[in-house]
Design an enzyme around this catalytic site. Structure first.
Site, short mmCIF file in Angstrom:
data_model
loop_
_atom_site.label_atom_id
_atom_site.label_comp_id
_atom_site.label_asym_id
_atom_site.label_seq_id
_atom_site.Cartn_x
_atom_site.Cartn_y
_atom_site.Cartn_z
N GLU A 94 -2.66 -15.13 6.52
CA GLU A 94 -1.24 -15.36 6.86
C GLU A 94 -0.95 -14.47 8.06
OE1 GLU A 94 0.84 -17.46 5.48
OE2 GLU A 94 0.07 -17.90 3.47
N CYS A 123 7.64 -12.59 10.06
CA CYS A 123 6.65 -13.49 10.67
C CYS A 123 7.35 -14.79 11.07
CB CYS A 123 5.50 -13.74 9.71
SG CYS A 123 6.05 -14.20 8.08
P1 NAD Z 1 -1.63 -5.43 11.09
O1 NAD Z 1 -2.52 -6.56 11.44
O2 NAD Z 1 -1.56 -4.28 12.03
O3 NAD Z 1 -2.03 -4.82 9.67
C1 NAD Z 1 -2.16 -5.59 8.51
C2 NAD Z 1 -3.08 -4.92 7.52
O4 NAD Z 1 -4.42 -4.90 8.03
C3 NAD Z 1 -2.74 -3.47 7.22
O5 NAD Z 1 -2.85 -3.27 5.83
C4 NAD Z 1 -3.80 -2.72 8.00
O6 NAD Z 1 -4.06 -1.42 7.51
C5 NAD Z 1 -4.99 -3.61 7.84
N1 NAD Z 1 -6.08 -3.46 8.83
C6 NAD Z 1 -6.00 -3.02 10.11
N2 NAD Z 1 -7.22 -3.12 10.71
C7 NAD Z 1 -8.07 -3.62 9.79
C8 NAD Z 1 -9.46 -3.96 9.80
N3 NAD Z 1 -10.22 -3.81 10.90
N4 NAD Z 1 -10.00 -4.49 8.67
C9 NAD Z 1 -9.25 -4.68 7.57
N5 NAD Z 1 -7.93 -4.36 7.51
C10 NAD Z 1 -7.35 -3.84 8.59
O7 NAD Z 1 -0.17 -6.06 10.86
P2 NAD Z 1 1.24 -5.34 10.72
O8 NAD Z 1 1.63 -4.74 12.03
O9 NAD Z 1 1.28 -4.49 9.50
O10 NAD Z 1 2.18 -6.60 10.41
C11 NAD Z 1 2.80 -7.40 11.36
C12 NAD Z 1 2.06 -8.72 11.55
O11 NAD Z 1 1.92 -9.40 10.32
C13 NAD Z 1 2.81 -9.68 12.46
O12 NAD Z 1 1.90 -10.29 13.34
C14 NAD Z 1 3.40 -10.69 11.49
O13 NAD Z 1 3.69 -11.94 12.06
C15 NAD Z 1 2.32 -10.77 10.47
N6 NAD Z 1 2.84 -11.29 9.20
C16 NAD Z 1 2.52 -12.56 8.86
C17 NAD Z 1 3.03 -13.11 7.69
C18 NAD Z 1 2.70 -14.52 7.31
O14 NAD Z 1 2.96 -14.87 6.16
N7 NAD Z 1 2.19 -15.34 8.19
C19 NAD Z 1 3.85 -12.34 6.85
C20 NAD Z 1 4.14 -11.03 7.23
C21 NAD Z 1 3.63 -10.52 8.41
#
Ligand code: NAD
Length: 517
Positions: A265, A299
Site C-alpha cells: 500500500e 495517502c
Molecule cells: P516510509 O516508506 O518512509 O516508511 C514506511 C515503513 O517502512 C516504516 O515502518 C519504515 O521504518 C520502514 N522502512 C524503511 N526502510 C525500510 C527498508 N529498507 N526495509 C524495510 N522497511 C523499511 O513511509 P512513511 O514516510 O512512514 O509514510 C508515508 C508514505 O506512506 C506516503 O508515501 C504515503 O502515501 C504512504 N501511505 C500509503 C498508504 C496506502 O494505503 N496506500 C497508507 C498510508 C501511507
C-alpha cells in the site's frame, strides 16, 4: 514535558519523557538503540523506546511462528470471540488513544479519534468474518469426486506501517490476519512507536487473559535495519507494507527474492476533476478537506485539481477564500483544522515543492510559506500554510505533477473536455484515489468504466480521502496493487488449498488417460 503531553501519556501508562520497552513477543523487552518519539506540534521529546537487536528480531519472529502453530488450530469463530474482546478493550480507550495519535503523529484530535474508531470497526467486521471465511465446492469432471477450495491460515504476517495512520493500518491487518488464524507481528514507523506500544498492550492483555500466546500479536520497534531483517526472514510468510513508493520497491523486491507474499500500500497522487455541472456547494468543502486534512499527509490526499475552464476562475476564488479560513495550530485544541507536519524533513519537502513551482514560472495562489503560531509552546512545531499552486506547465509527466509531495500542496490545472482530464488523471505513476464532480450520468459512466479512472478508489461527488472499511482499500500501478480492509481483502491472509477427493473405488485418470495394469 508539557502538562498536556504528560496527561495524555499517563492515561495510557506511558512514562512521560521516560524509557519504554518497544519489543513484545509474549514478554516486553528490547535492548537495541532507542528511538526518540518527538511531538510534531511542540518539538518536545515524549519518550524513548527501546528497539530490537538483530538477534532479538530473530527471536521475536521464531516466537511468532510458535504462536501461529498453536493459534491456527483454534476454530475461526473462537478466534472471532478473541477479536470481539479486543474490540471491547480498544473501545474503552478511544479517547486516550485518539489523543495519543494526535500528540505523536500531529493530526487533529477528531482525526485521531476517527482513526482509532476504524480499528474498532474493523474488529467488528472481522468478528463477522470469522464465521464467513468460506471456501467452495466445485463440480468435478470425474464421477464420485469432489473438489474443495479450502482457506487455511497462512503463517506469520508482518505489518510494516507508515507514520500517518499509526493505529488504523495495523488494525486493518491485525483483525483480518487474526480471524484467518495467523500470528501477526508489527513493525511500526520509527516516529510513532508510542501509538504502537499503547495498542499492543491493550491487545496483549486480552490475549494473555485468554491464555493465548502473546506472540500472536507481536511488536518489534525499530528503523530501517529492523524492517530489513523482518522482510528478509523466511519465518515471515506475508509482508503487508504501507509506506512510500521508494521503500515499497525495495521491500517488494526483497520479498519476491525469497518467493514470499507481499501486500503493498504505497504512495498516492490523487486528482479531483470538477465539471461545469458539479454540485459546487459540496465540491468545495470536500475538496478543501481532502487537500488539507491531516495536513496533506493522507495517502488519499487530493494533490491535483483539474477544473473545467468555464468554472475555473470562480472555483479558484472561492477555494482561496476557504483556505484563508482554515485554523492552523495545536492539533489537540478543538477548532483547529490543520496541525503540524510530522517532521522537519516533511517541512523541507514542502518548501522544495513550492520552490520548484516558483522556479519553473508557476504561481502560488494561497499559502506557500511556513506558519509561526502565536503560542510560545508551539514555536518548535512543524507548521506550514496550506497551499494552492498553479504550475507553469500542466504536463503530468513533470515531477511537480508526477511525484507525491507529502504535504498540503494542491496543484491546479484547467481542462476543456472530460476525456482530457481523465487522461491527466491517469498519466501519473500512482493509482490510489480519484474523484469526479458532476451531476451528468454520462460523465459518471465514462469515469467508472473501461476508459475511465485507473485508480483503485474511483469516487463521484465524494472526496478522494476518507475511505470506509466495507470496501477493499488500495491502489493500482506504483501504489502497489494491494487491497486491505473490506471486500475480498481477507483472501490474501490465507493459503488456499484446492483439494480433490475421490469418494469411489475407481481411479479415473484425468484427460481419459488409461494405464492398463
Ligand atoms: P516510509 O516508506 O518512509 O516508511 C514506511 C515503513 O517502512 C516504516 O515502518 C519504515 O521504518 C520502514 N522502512 C524503511 N526502510 C525500510 C527498508 N529498507 N526495509 C524495510 N522497511 C523499511 O513511509 P512513511 O514516510 O512512514 O509514510 C508515508 C508514505 O506512506 C506516503 O508515501 C504515503 O502515501 C504512504 N501511505 C500509503 C498508504 C496506502 O494505503 N496506500 C497508507 C498510508 C501511507
Amino acid at each position: 514535558l508539557s502538562s498536556r503531553a504528560s496527561t495524555i501519556l499517563s492515561a495510557l501508562r506511558i512514562p512521560a519523557g521516560g524509557d519504554v520497552p518497544g519489543v513484545y513477543d509474549g514478554q516486553w523487552g528490547g535492548t537495541g538503540e532507542p528511538l526518540v518519539s518527538l511531538c510534531p506540534s511542540t518539538g518536545e521529546t515524549l519518550a524513548r523506546v527501546t528497539t530490537a537487536t538483530p538477534q532479538e528480531v530473530q527471536t521475536a519472529l521464531e516466537k511468532s511462528r510458535q504462536a501461529y502453530v498453536s493459534f491456527r488450530t483454534m476454530p475461526a469463530p473462537r478466534r472471532g470471540e478473541i477479536i470481539r474482546q479486543i474490540r471491547e478493550a480498544l473501545s474503552t480507550k478511544i479517547d486516550a488513544l485518539g489523543a495519543l495519535v494526535s500528540l505523536e503523529m500531529g493530526k487533529i484530535k477528531t482525526e485521531g479519534l476517527g482513526e482509532v474508531q476504524e480499528i474498532v470497526d474493523i474488529c467488528d467486521y472481522a468478528v463477522g468474518l470469522s464465521r464467513m471465511m468460506n471456501g467452495s465446492v466445485i463440480s468435478s469432471e470425474r464421477p464420485g469426486h469432489s473438489i474443495l477450495e479450502v482457506p487455511n491460515p497462512l503463517g506469520v504476517v508482518a505489518v510494516l506501517s507508515a507514520f500517518n495512520f499509526p493505529v488504523a493500518v495495523y488494525g486493518w491487518n491485525l483483525a483480518l490476519s487474526m480471524a484467518a488464524g495467523n500470528a501477526t507481528v508489527w513493525k511500526p514507523s520509527p516516529s510513532t512507536p508510542l501509538c504502537a506500544i499503547a495498542v499492543t498492550r491493550i491487545v496483549a492483555e486480552v490475549l494473555e487473559k485468554n491464555g493465548i500466546n502473546g506472540a500472536v500479536a507481536g511488536l518489534i520497534c525499530g528503523g530501517k535495519d529492523v524492517g530489513e531483517g523482518i522482510v528478509k526472514s523466511p519465518d515471515v510468510d506475508m509482508v503487508s507494507f504501507t509506506g512510500s513508493e521508494a521503500v515499497g520497491k525495495i521491500v517488494g523486491k526483497a520479498v519476491q527474492d525469497r518467493f514470499g507474499k507481499s501486500l503493498l500500500e504505497l504512495g498516492g497522487n490523487n486528482a479531483a476533476i470538477v465539471m461545469p455541472d458539479a454540485p459546487m456547494h459540496i465540491a468545495l468543502p470536500s475538496i478543501l478537506f481532502s487537500a488539507v486534512g491531516t495536513a496533506g499527509q493522507r495517502c488519499t490526499t487530493t494533490r491535483r485539481l483539474y477544473l473545467h475552464r468555464s468554472i475555473a476562475p470562480s472555483f479558484i476564488e472561492r477555494l482561496q477564500r476557504a483556505y484563508e479560513t482554515v485554523k492552523i495550530g495545536d492539533p489537540l485544541v478543538a477548532g483547529t483544522l490543520l496541525g503540524p507536519l510530522h517532521t522537519q524533513t516533511a517541512v523541507q519537502n514542502y518548501q522544495a515543492a513550492i520552490s520548484a513551482v516558483r522556479s519553473a514560472g508557476g504561481e502560488i495562489l494561497a499559502g506557500g510559506t511556513l506558519h509561526t503560531p502565536a503560542s510560545a509552546e508551539l514555536q518548535n512545531g512543524n507548521y506550514v500554510l496550506p497551499t494552492i499552486a498553479v504550475p507553469a506547465s500542466s504536463d503530468p509527466k513533470q515531477d511537480i505533477w508526477s511525484k507525491e509531495t507529502f504535504a498540503p500542496v494542491l496543484n491546479v490545472a484547467v481542462f476543456d473536455e472530460l476525456e482530457e482530464a481523465i487522461a491527466m488523471n491517469n498519466a501519473v505513476p500512482q493509482g490510489l484515489s480519484s474523484s469526479l464532480w458532476t451531476r451528468d450520468v454520462r460523465n459518471v459512466g465514462k469515469w467508472i468504466g473501461p476508459a475511465g479512472s485507473d485508480t483503485g478508489i474511483v469516487n463521484v461527488n465524494a472526496g478522494t480521502s476518507g475511505a470506509e472499511i466495507g470496501a477493499a482499500f488500495g491502489g493500482n500501478k506504483s501504489t502497489g496493487w494491494g487491497r486491505e480492509s473490506g471486500g475480498d481483502a481477507w483472501k490474501q491472509y490465507v493459503r488456499w488449498s484446492a483439494c480433490t477427493i475421490n469418494f469411489t473405488d475407481e481411479a479415473p485418470l484425468a484427460q481419459g488417460v488409461s494405464f492398463d495394469l
